[in-house]
Design an enzyme around this catalytic site. Structure first.
Site, PDB file in Angstrom:
ATOM      1  N   ASP A 193       0.812  -1.210   0.000  1.00 45.64           N
ATOM      2  CA  ASP A 193       0.000   0.000   0.000  1.00 45.64           C
ATOM      3  C   ASP A 193       0.848   1.263   0.000  1.00 45.64           C
ATOM      4  O   ASP A 193       0.377   2.330  -0.389  1.00 45.64           O
ATOM      5  CB  ASP A 193      -0.930  -0.013   1.220  1.00 45.64           C
ATOM      6  CG  ASP A 193      -1.914   1.140   1.217  1.00 45.64           C
ATOM      7  OD1 ASP A 193      -2.617   1.300   0.202  1.00 45.64           O
ATOM      8  OD2 ASP A 193      -1.979   1.875   2.208  1.00 45.64           O
ATOM      9  N   MET A 274      -7.618   5.603   3.049  1.00 42.69           N
ATOM     10  CA  MET A 274      -7.817   6.712   2.117  1.00 42.69           C
ATOM     11  C   MET A 274      -6.611   6.953   1.215  1.00 42.69           C
ATOM     12  O   MET A 274      -6.661   7.829   0.354  1.00 42.69           O
ATOM     13  CB  MET A 274      -8.117   7.993   2.906  1.00 42.69           C
ATOM     14  CG  MET A 274      -9.409   7.974   3.681  1.00 42.69           C
ATOM     15  SD  MET A 274     -10.866   7.781   2.621  1.00 42.69           S
ATOM     16  CE  MET A 274     -10.761   9.261   1.625  1.00 42.69           C
ATOM     17  N   ARG A 275      -5.523   6.183   1.409  1.00 45.47           N
ATOM     18  CA  ARG A 275      -4.340   6.442   0.596  1.00 45.47           C
ATOM     19  C   ARG A 275      -4.626   6.231  -0.891  1.00 45.47           C
ATOM     20  O   ARG A 275      -4.104   6.949  -1.747  1.00 45.47           O
ATOM     21  CB  ARG A 275      -3.184   5.549   1.050  1.00 45.47           C
ATOM     22  CG  ARG A 275      -1.885   5.845   0.305  1.00 45.47           C
ATOM     23  CD  ARG A 275      -0.703   5.071   0.846  1.00 45.47           C
ATOM     24  NE  ARG A 275      -0.226   5.667   2.083  1.00 45.47           N
ATOM     25  CZ  ARG A 275      -0.146   5.023   3.230  1.00 45.47           C
ATOM     26  NH1 ARG A 275      -0.539   3.770   3.304  1.00 45.47           N
ATOM     27  NH2 ARG A 275       0.314   5.618   4.308  1.00 45.47           N
ATOM     28  N   ALA A 276      -5.469   5.247  -1.205  1.00 45.81           N
ATOM     29  CA  ALA A 276      -5.775   4.978  -2.615  1.00 45.81           C
ATOM     30  C   ALA A 276      -6.444   6.175  -3.274  1.00 45.81           C
ATOM     31  O   ALA A 276      -6.119   6.529  -4.421  1.00 45.81           O
ATOM     32  CB  ALA A 276      -6.669   3.741  -2.727  1.00 45.81           C
TER      33      ALA A 276
END
Length: 666
Positions: A193, A274-276
């Site tokens: 990720d 929320m990184r995506a």
């Protein structure tokens, strides 16, 4: 200096080139993880990118590449006076798999820090890579603690080195690129990720394209300089386009419509956190800038999803990467019709990777949703054949479960992991010793104790402690190591009842998941009929073991001795290759042995070889039914190991397993 292979001369691999270029345009995208088989130009493309990066202005004499326009106020070489600067090419720094922690983050001279109070710091690779490219080949083989340090620095934009209360901080912002061959093992999901984008690469199956690859490579090997000169014009054009896209990037508008599409796509594919969403937004913006546009279009969002989401939607290492493109298109269409619509968008200038939009189809790429990865289906109907029957088709594994911890007794010194006790560079401090080679972990109390008796003789007059090299003590630490978990699976007719074999495969799959989480190497030996086979030699690729297990057929007699002897031979060879890694044998059987003269006695003699070598072992007893012969327990005794039932293997079972292998050592 070796002339790199030109980036624009790489044949095909459009997604790989586009992902690298987008990070060159906007390093905030977060780097690239390149996954693919060997010989697919992964390393070639990454090394070629460095020649396209714009030049940098750096403060003259600064070892940390400070920007003269905004120097780092905390730079160890600072404070910097305004004025002198130099212009140089952006660096590409390679991090070797076997690098030490000090080589990565830098080393502090502990002796001078204690005796003189001087922060004598030797920068590491993170300092060298600041404002450039940090390339990690075979990143999946990098030790976990190095990966953690690397990704922390990438996330914070700074590197911290601390030794017994003395600390140094410096800026470390770089384009992180990792390459890996999935056959050699996977990265943990939380580490996957941290890479902004991921790309799957495979060799082309088109003869004409393969011919062109060979033609260009041979021409480059014959005369690198002449070959590079032939591509100089194309290289200059791409370099100029990167500069133009960087200048345009702050003007690109990410409208509410595009943001809704990004959020809806991430929600539809159930990615965690929320990184995506953030990475997709930055990637779509970079795509628009690369295409020479100031508005983000739906095609940019689609391309950003294909690059940013595949590695984030995997739930375990056995899920195939990839996205369902039909589902992606449906989501974008449902949340389209926004202020970002443009009936006649400007496609932007041509160039490597194009600009946004739908990528060209790749016949070699895995298709469909990773959750629907192909598995052989069990046969329909029919009764299970009796022991000794012919081969039956493979059955699917039952649902995996969390297993109890199996460990190897004693204290090892193998590769860092999470299974058995070991002396490691990281963990809790258990003692001190004189350093062998460079000091890495200071034991402060032991150092002071060693230096204290000599202060009068050394002429100490002030409050400082007079410390010499001989006084320094290295801290000894205890942590956890990864082991070689060798599965020896009975696939004979006595195990062939479909429901029973499904449960057995589910148990082994559960243990494989546990081995993945604990950073073990795994191997798989199966036996049935008249012989035993090494279905998978020891490897870090746990998903490869799961794939072999899934297609495992059953039937025939039970050559238990052959299985044990083959496993013993595998361990003998592996001990020569990796002597520090201790093995744990997991034998999955009901304990029956048939075929040949005196099969039970022969199996007992084979089992005693493991006991004589001190190999830790666990027998997973698969015997079922109201009448049990207890053969697996007897076999565990011959092995000098522990027998557990399938039910006892579950972490939530009431029975208290792990009596563990460690009870043997008591």
């Amino acid at each position: 200096m070796t002339t790199p292979f030109p980036f624009t001369a790489v044949v095909g691999q459009d997604d790989l080139r586009l992902a690298l270029l987008l990070n060159a345009v906007s390093p905030a995208v977060g780097g690239v993880l390149v996954r693919g088989e060997k010989g697919t130009a992964k390393s070639t493309a990454v090394r070629a990118l460095s020649a396209l990066m714009p030049t940098l202005d750096v403060v003259s004499g600064c070892r940390f590449s400070c920007d003269p326009g905004s120097p780092d106020p905390g730079c160890p070489d600072g404070p910097h006076e305004p004025g002198a600067f130099e212009t140089r090419a952006a660096r590409m720094v390679e991090l070797p798999v076997g690098a030490s922690e000090d080589r990565l983050v830098g080393a502090l001279d502990i002796e001078r820090a204690l005796s003189e109070g001087v922060k004598a710091f030797e920068p590491g690779l993170l300092a060298d890579a600041h404002r450039g490219i940090l390339y990690v080949d075979e990143v999946n083989l990098l030790h976990d603690h190095l990966v953690d340090l690397l990704l922390d620095a990438a996330a914070m934009g700074a590197s911290y080195v601390e030794r017994e209360g003395v600390s140094v901080r410096h800026a470390a912002r770089f384009l992180l690129v990792g390459t890996m061959n999935p056959e050699e093992g996977e990265l943990r999901p939380q580490l996957l990720d941290r890479f902004g984008l991921t790309v799957e690469v495979a060799a082309s199956r088109e003869p004409d394209q393969r011919v062109e690859v060979v033609r260009r490579r041979l021409a480059y090997d014959d005369d690198p300089a002449a070959f590079a000169a032939r591509w100089a014009e194309e290289e200059a054009a791409v370099r100029a386009r990167i500069v133009a896209a960087r200048e345009l990037l702050p003007s690109v508008r990410l409208g509410d419509g595009a943001l809704r599409q990004i959020a809806a796509t991430c929600a539809a594919f159930e990615v965690d956190g929320m990184r995506a969403d953030i990475v997709m937004a930055r990637t779509a913006t970079a795509l628009a800038a690369w295409a020479g546009r100031t508005d983000v279009l739906a095609e940019d969002v689609r391309q950003a999803a294909l690059l940013a989401l595949p590695h984030r939607r995997r739930r375990n290492p056995f899920d195939a990467p990839g996205l369902d493109e039909d589902k992606l298109d449906e989501t974008l269409e449902e949340f389209g019709g926004s202020d970002d619509d443009d009936p006649d968008p400007d496609p932007g200038p041509d160039g490597p990777g194009g600009g946004g939009g739908q990528p060209e189809p790749d016949d070699d790429a895995p298709q469909g949703d990773g959750d629907t990865a192909a598995r052989p289906e069990a046969g329909e109907g029919g009764q299970p054949q009796p022991s000794g029957a012919g081969e039956q088709s493979a059955v699917r594994a039952s649902e995996p479960f969390r297993t109890k911890v199996l460990s190897v007794p004693g204290i090892g010194e193998g590769a860092a992991g999470r299974r058995s006790r070991a002396r490691t560079e990281h963990g809790r401090t258990t003692g001190a010793r004189r350093p062998r080679g460079a000091l890495t972990k200071l034991h402060l109390a032991a150092t002071v104790q060693a230096a204290a008796p000599h202060q009068r003789a050394r002429g100490r007059s002030g409050p400082g402690l007079v410390v010499r090299r001989d006084d320094l003590r290295q801290a000894t630490r205890e942590g956890r190591e990864g082991n070689l978990v060798l599965f020896v699976v009975d696939a004979s007719g006595s195990m062939a009842a479909r429901q029973r074999m499904s449960a057995v495969k589910g148990a082994v799959l559960s243990l494989l998941l546990d081995a993945y989480q604990r950073r073990d190497k795994v191997g798989l030996v199966t036996f049935r009929g008249t012989e035993a086979d090494v279905a998978l030699p020891p490897t870090s690729s746990v998903d490869a073991a799961a794939a072999r297990l899934e297609t495992l057929p059953t039937g025939g007699r039970t050559p238990l001795a052959a299985g044990l002897l083959r496993a013993h031979d595998v361990l003998r060879v592996e001990r020569l290759r990796d002597p520090a890694r201790r093995p744990l044998v997991v034998l999955v059987t009901d304990g029956r042995a048939t075929g040949g003269p005196e099969p039970v006695a022969l199996a007992g003699r084979a089992a005693r070889l493991f006991a004589a070598d001190g190999v830790a072992s666990v027998v997973v007893d698969c015997e079922s039914g109201p009448v049990r012969l207890g053969l697996a327990g007897q076999l565990a005794g011959e092995l000098g190991g522990t027998a557990v039932t399938l039910d006892e293997l579950r972490a939530d079972s009431i029975a208290g397993l792990v009596k563990d292998v460690q009870r043997r050592a008591a």
